[in-house]
Design a protein around this motif. Structure first.
Motif, PDB file in Angstrom:
ATOM      1  N   ILE A  80      -4.132  10.758   4.603  1.00 26.42           N
ATOM      2  CA  ILE A  80      -3.810   9.739   5.606  1.00 26.42           C
ATOM      3  C   ILE A  80      -5.005   8.856   5.924  1.00 26.42           C
ATOM      4  CG2 ILE A  80      -3.108   9.390   8.002  1.00 26.42           C
ATOM      5  CD1 ILE A  80      -1.367  11.863   7.785  1.00 26.42           C
ATOM      6  N   SER A  81      -6.190   9.420   6.026  1.00 24.07           N
ATOM      7  CA  SER A  81      -7.364   8.625   6.401  1.00 24.07           C
ATOM      8  C   SER A  81      -7.700   7.578   5.340  1.00 24.07           C
ATOM      9  CB  SER A  81      -8.568   9.543   6.638  1.00 24.07           C
ATOM     10  OG  SER A  81      -8.890  10.268   5.463  1.00 24.07           O
ATOM     11  N   THR A  82      -7.630   7.981   4.079  1.00 25.76           N
ATOM     12  CA  THR A  82      -7.894   7.020   2.997  1.00 25.76           C
ATOM     13  C   THR A  82      -6.817   5.949   2.945  1.00 25.76           C
ATOM     14  OG1 THR A  82      -8.941   8.790   1.731  1.00 25.76           O
ATOM     15  CG2 THR A  82      -8.364   6.792   0.528  1.00 25.76           C
ATOM     16  N   PHE A  83      -5.574   6.359   3.158  1.00 28.66           N
ATOM     17  CA  PHE A  83      -4.481   5.383   3.172  1.00 28.66           C
ATOM     18  C   PHE A  83      -4.666   4.380   4.302  1.00 28.66           C
ATOM     19  CE2 PHE A  83      -0.307   4.108   4.856  1.00 28.66           C
ATOM     20  CZ  PHE A  83       0.195   3.429   3.758  1.00 28.66           C
ATOM     21  N   ALA A  84      -5.049   4.863   5.493  1.00 31.88           N
ATOM     22  CA  ALA A  84      -5.272   3.968   6.633  1.00 31.88           C
ATOM     23  C   ALA A  84      -6.387   2.974   6.322  1.00 31.88           C
ATOM     24  CB  ALA A  84      -5.612   4.785   7.881  1.00 31.88           C
ATOM     25  N   ASN A  85      -7.460   3.447   5.681  1.00 30.21           N
ATOM     26  CA  ASN A  85      -8.553   2.560   5.294  1.00 30.21           C
ATOM     27  C   ASN A  85      -8.072   1.510   4.307  1.00 30.21           C
ATOM     28  OD1 ASN A  85     -10.857   1.874   3.267  1.00 30.21           O
ATOM     29  ND2 ASN A  85     -11.925   2.644   5.084  1.00 30.21           N
ATOM     30  N   TYR A  86      -7.268   1.947   3.361  1.00 33.66           N
ATOM     31  CA  TYR A  86      -6.707   1.057   2.333  1.00 33.66           C
ATOM     32  C   TYR A  86      -5.882  -0.062   2.968  1.00 33.66           C
ATOM     33  CZ  TYR A  86      -4.084   0.039  -2.020  1.00 33.66           C
ATOM     34  OH  TYR A  86      -3.523  -0.551  -3.117  1.00 33.66           O
ATOM     35  N   VAL A  87      -5.051   0.291   3.938  1.00 33.08           N
ATOM     36  CA  VAL A  87      -4.192  -0.691   4.602  1.00 33.08           C
ATOM     37  C   VAL A  87      -5.009  -1.623   5.476  1.00 33.08           C
ATOM     38  CG1 VAL A  87      -2.341  -0.999   6.288  1.00 33.08           C
ATOM     39  CG2 VAL A  87      -2.151   0.789   4.550  1.00 33.08           C
ATOM     40  N   CYS A 133       0.815  -1.210   0.000  1.00 31.98           N
ATOM     41  CA  CYS A 133       0.000   0.000   0.000  1.00 31.98           C
ATOM     42  C   CYS A 133       0.854   1.268   0.000  1.00 31.98           C
ATOM     43  CB  CYS A 133      -0.942  -0.003   1.203  1.00 31.98           C
ATOM     44  SG  CYS A 133      -2.209  -1.289   1.136  1.00 31.98           S
ATOM     45  N   SER A 134       1.992   1.223   0.676  1.00 34.23           N
ATOM     46  CA  SER A 134       2.850   2.414   0.734  1.00 34.23           C
ATOM     47  C   SER A 134       3.381   2.781  -0.641  1.00 34.23           C
ATOM     48  CB  SER A 134       4.014   2.167   1.693  1.00 34.23           C
ATOM     49  OG  SER A 134       3.552   1.966   3.015  1.00 34.23           O
ATOM     50  N   ILE A 135       3.667   1.765  -1.457  1.00 35.64           N
ATOM     51  CA  ILE A 135       4.191   2.034  -2.802  1.00 35.64           C
ATOM     52  C   ILE A 135       3.052   2.305  -3.788  1.00 35.64           C
ATOM     53  CG2 ILE A 135       5.533   1.082  -4.722  1.00 35.64           C
ATOM     54  CD1 ILE A 135       7.050  -0.610  -2.662  1.00 35.64           C
ATOM     55  N   ALA A 136       1.958   1.545  -3.673  1.00 34.70           N
ATOM     56  CA  ALA A 136       0.886   1.623  -4.666  1.00 34.70           C
ATOM     57  C   ALA A 136      -0.066   2.796  -4.448  1.00 34.70           C
ATOM     58  CB  ALA A 136       0.088   0.321  -4.668  1.00 34.70           C
ATOM     59  N   ALA A 137      -0.234   3.240  -3.199  1.00 29.10           N
ATOM     60  CA  ALA A 137      -1.231   4.277  -2.908  1.00 29.10           C
ATOM     61  C   ALA A 137      -1.065   5.536  -3.746  1.00 29.10           C
ATOM     62  CB  ALA A 137      -1.212   4.607  -1.409  1.00 29.10           C
ATOM     63  N   PRO A 138       0.131   6.127  -3.832  1.00 31.02           N
ATOM     64  CA  PRO A 138       0.267   7.340  -4.656  1.00 31.02           C
ATOM     65  C   PRO A 138      -0.032   7.092  -6.139  1.00 31.02           C
ATOM     66  CG  PRO A 138       2.172   7.045  -3.213  1.00 31.02           C
ATOM     67  CD  PRO A 138       1.399   5.770  -3.186  1.00 31.02           C
ATOM     68  N   VAL A 139       0.260   5.881  -6.599  1.00 33.24           N
ATOM     69  CA  VAL A 139       0.050   5.560  -8.005  1.00 33.24           C
ATOM     70  C   VAL A 139      -1.435   5.539  -8.350  1.00 33.24           C
ATOM     71  CG1 VAL A 139       0.461   3.838  -9.811  1.00 33.24           C
ATOM     72  CG2 VAL A 139       2.180   4.229  -8.043  1.00 33.24           C
ATOM     73  N   ILE A 140      -2.268   5.022  -7.429  1.00 34.51           N
ATOM     74  CA  ILE A 140      -3.694   4.897  -7.720  1.00 34.51           C
ATOM     75  C   ILE A 140      -4.491   6.103  -7.227  1.00 34.51           C
ATOM     76  CG2 ILE A 140      -3.571   2.399  -7.709  1.00 34.51           C
ATOM     77  CD1 ILE A 140      -4.781   2.353  -4.957  1.00 34.51           C
ATOM     78  N   GLY A 141      -3.792   7.147  -6.724  1.00 32.74           N
ATOM     79  CA  GLY A 141      -4.464   8.392  -6.407  1.00 32.74           C
ATOM     80  C   GLY A 141      -4.815   8.625  -4.956  1.00 32.74           C
TER      81      GLY A 141
END
Length: 232
Positions: free
Chosen positions: A187-194, A175-183
């Protein structure tokens, strides 16, 4: 008068060397599963409220094979299988690039579809490979360390704990590598993603643990060296 043997001492951990050919088969399965997972990841999939990719159903198989190799053959053999799978996936990605780069025949009309399928964003490929490599190594290390402490007992516990540890590292790295790529940019969206990714993958692994235990038992019975060690 001789003292009676202590019945509560844990059985010593046993491992096979991998010389029977079963190990080579498992290594091949792990590599193929990883390569197919990377191809499947190029397709977005929606199942009810769940958004995932076409390789999601293969991911648990990769960790089942990883647990199997770690349990039966030990950390060094698991590390070798993970490294070989990692390198073969990089080789496959390079081959995809060459296939896409080669000039198509005048009558070939599938170039665009080929590029969409075999030419995913490089950072997504990097995310997948890095997560697999780090997560599988940590999963194998935890499982083997626990087995060295408990011997042949508590197999379900080893699988559950090592799976949670490996899946957490895997998810965070990916997720740390892919998150910026998929937009994903907050922080809140990233936390949900993880968190969602970690809980989903971990739940699948735990539910499939009876299958993992059954396969591990079958391999132990089929591995001549493991049977010989057990008889000692």
């Amino acid at each position: 008068m001789n003292a009676a043997p202590e019945k509560n001492l844990p059985t010593l951990a046993r491992f096979a060397s991998g010389g029977s050919g079963i190990y080579a088969t498992l290594l091949a399965v792990m590599a193929v599963v990883l390569i197919l997972s990377n191809i499947g990841a190029s397709k977005g999939v929606i199942i009810g409220p769940l958004v995932t990719d076409g390789g999601f159903f293969l991911f648990p198989l990769a960790y089942i094979v990883g647990d199997l190799v770690s349990e039966v053959y030990g950390f060094k053999k698991a590390r070798l299988a993970i490294t070989v799978s990692f390198l073969l996936s990089i080789f496959a990605a390079f081959c995809y690039w060459v296939i896409i780069w080669l000039p198509g025949a005048e009558w070939y009309d599938g170039q665009e579809a080929l590029e969409r399928t075999l030419g995913p964003i490089p950072l997504i490929v990097l995310a997948s490979l890095a997560a697999f490599f780090v997560g599988q190594l940590f999963n194998a290390w935890v499982l083997v360390r626990m087995k060295q402490r408990t011997g042949e007992r508590l197999l379900f516990g080893r699988i559950a704990v090592s799976t949670l540890a490996g899946e957490f590292v895997d998810t965070v790295v990916f997720c740390s590598i892919a998150a910026p790529v998929i937009g994903i940019s907050n922080i809140s969206t990233f936390a949900n993603y993880v968190i969602v990714g970690f809980l989903f993958k971990s739940a699948v692994e735990i539910v499939l643990s009876p299958v993992t235990i059954a396969v591990i038992g079958a391999v132990k019975r089929a591995e001549p060296e493991y049977r010989a060690n057990s008889a000692r």
